[in-house]
Write an enzyme that holds these catalytic residues in place. Sequence first.
Site, short mmCIF file in Angstrom:
data_model
loop_
_atom_site.label_atom_id
_atom_site.label_comp_id
_atom_site.label_asym_id
_atom_site.label_seq_id
_atom_site.Cartn_x
_atom_site.Cartn_y
_atom_site.Cartn_z
N GLY A 122 0.87 -1.17 0.00
CA GLY A 122 0.00 0.00 0.00
C GLY A 122 0.90 1.22 0.00
O GLY A 122 1.73 1.38 0.90
N SER A 123 0.78 2.05 -1.02
CA SER A 123 1.69 3.20 -1.17
C SER A 123 0.95 4.53 -1.15
O SER A 123 1.28 5.45 -1.88
CB SER A 123 2.51 3.07 -2.46
OG SER A 123 3.27 1.88 -2.43
N GLY A 124 -0.06 4.60 -0.32
CA GLY A 124 -0.79 5.85 -0.15
C GLY A 124 -0.05 6.79 0.78
O GLY A 124 1.19 6.77 0.85
N MET A 125 -0.79 7.59 1.53
CA MET A 125 -0.15 8.58 2.41
C MET A 125 0.64 7.91 3.53
O MET A 125 1.76 8.33 3.83
CB MET A 125 -1.20 9.52 3.00
CG MET A 125 -1.98 10.30 1.95
SD MET A 125 -0.93 11.20 0.78
CE MET A 125 -0.37 12.55 1.78
N GLY B 85 1.80 4.76 3.46
CA GLY B 85 2.88 3.99 2.83
C GLY B 85 4.08 4.85 2.48
O GLY B 85 5.23 4.49 2.76
N THR C 198 -4.48 -1.37 8.17
CA THR C 198 -5.76 -1.20 7.47
C THR C 198 -6.95 -1.31 8.43
O THR C 198 -7.00 -2.21 9.27
CB THR C 198 -5.88 -2.26 6.35
OG1 THR C 198 -4.76 -2.14 5.47
CG2 THR C 198 -7.16 -2.07 5.54
N HIS D 172 -9.52 -0.90 18.32
CA HIS D 172 -9.13 0.41 17.78
C HIS D 172 -10.38 1.05 17.21
O HIS D 172 -10.73 0.87 16.06
CB HIS D 172 -8.09 0.19 16.67
CG HIS D 172 -7.52 1.46 16.12
ND1 HIS D 172 -6.99 2.45 16.90
CD2 HIS D 172 -7.38 1.89 14.84
CE1 HIS D 172 -6.54 3.42 16.12
NE2 HIS D 172 -6.78 3.11 14.88
#
Length: 320
Positions: A10-13, A15, A120, A176
């Site tokens: 996962g290369s979002g914010m 990542g 996630t 969480h």
Amino acid sequence: MARNKIALIGSGMIGGTLAHLAGLKELGDIVLFDIADGVPQGKGLDIAQSSPVEGFNAKLTGSSDYAAIEGADVCIVTAGVPRKPGMSRDDLLGINLKVMEQVGAGIKKYAPNAFVICITNPLDAMVWALQKFSGLPANKVVGMAGVLDSSRFRLFLAEEFNVSVQDVTAFVLGGHGDTMVPLARYSTVGGIPLTDLVKMGWVTAERLEEIIQRTRDGGAEIVGLLKTGSAFYAPAASAIEMAESYLKDKKRVLPCAAHLTGQYGVKDMYVGVPTVIGAGGVERVIEIELNKDEEAAFQKSVGAVAGLCEACINIAPALK
């Protein structure tokens, strides 16, 4: 000696922030993975181009092929969709469960010996599903929640008392989400329990309850302010703290969503508890005494997580 390999799935914010922090701390070589081709490659190149300026030695690569994570020592999973305003973490369940199935298969095939940290949401259900889908030992798969929740609690307490965050320890149990259980009597300022600080007149019980509620709502507060996404700096820093404890065998005592096998009266579920993280993964779950009110709050939290796991089984019966 070969360098450690860190796979960021996962290369979002989060990542991208994980990649930058892992590079700055020289934890190892870093692979960014994402199904959106071009994003992991672009972020990897951008962060790598900061290394001559920052002076860190780490190789950064990006890929949209799971084969790139082969042999990873640590996998940090942020793949999936983030929360938008008005969404609860649980609204994401159906979408992100399918993502966990794909990620689990990728890790099982290419990085079966990795220590896996899941970020996630909805966290407690996703890490549970990821462990089942991947087939990895339960002590090698954890969820990042408690470190972040405790960090938020510590910040709010430090601001309230006008003391250094370094001198505040905080204790958060349970899922969480809205049912998390911040424990005041196990949280301290300079070693003095919060319950004593109430008696000393530093803070009222009512004000303390407000701070606890703000901690529960910490993620939603940021989602509401950003409007287009969710928190990423503090979640990334929290996961890196966990990864570092594993890679360097630090044996840090960190609250994580860990697999319980009877501790706290919970079986085959992931819930936030204090753990010791070292080279063996989750080497120990620390079981503390809870009073009646704390126990009731914890069981309510466990019930909420159990409901999410049931919902997962309804969508993917293979998880049973």
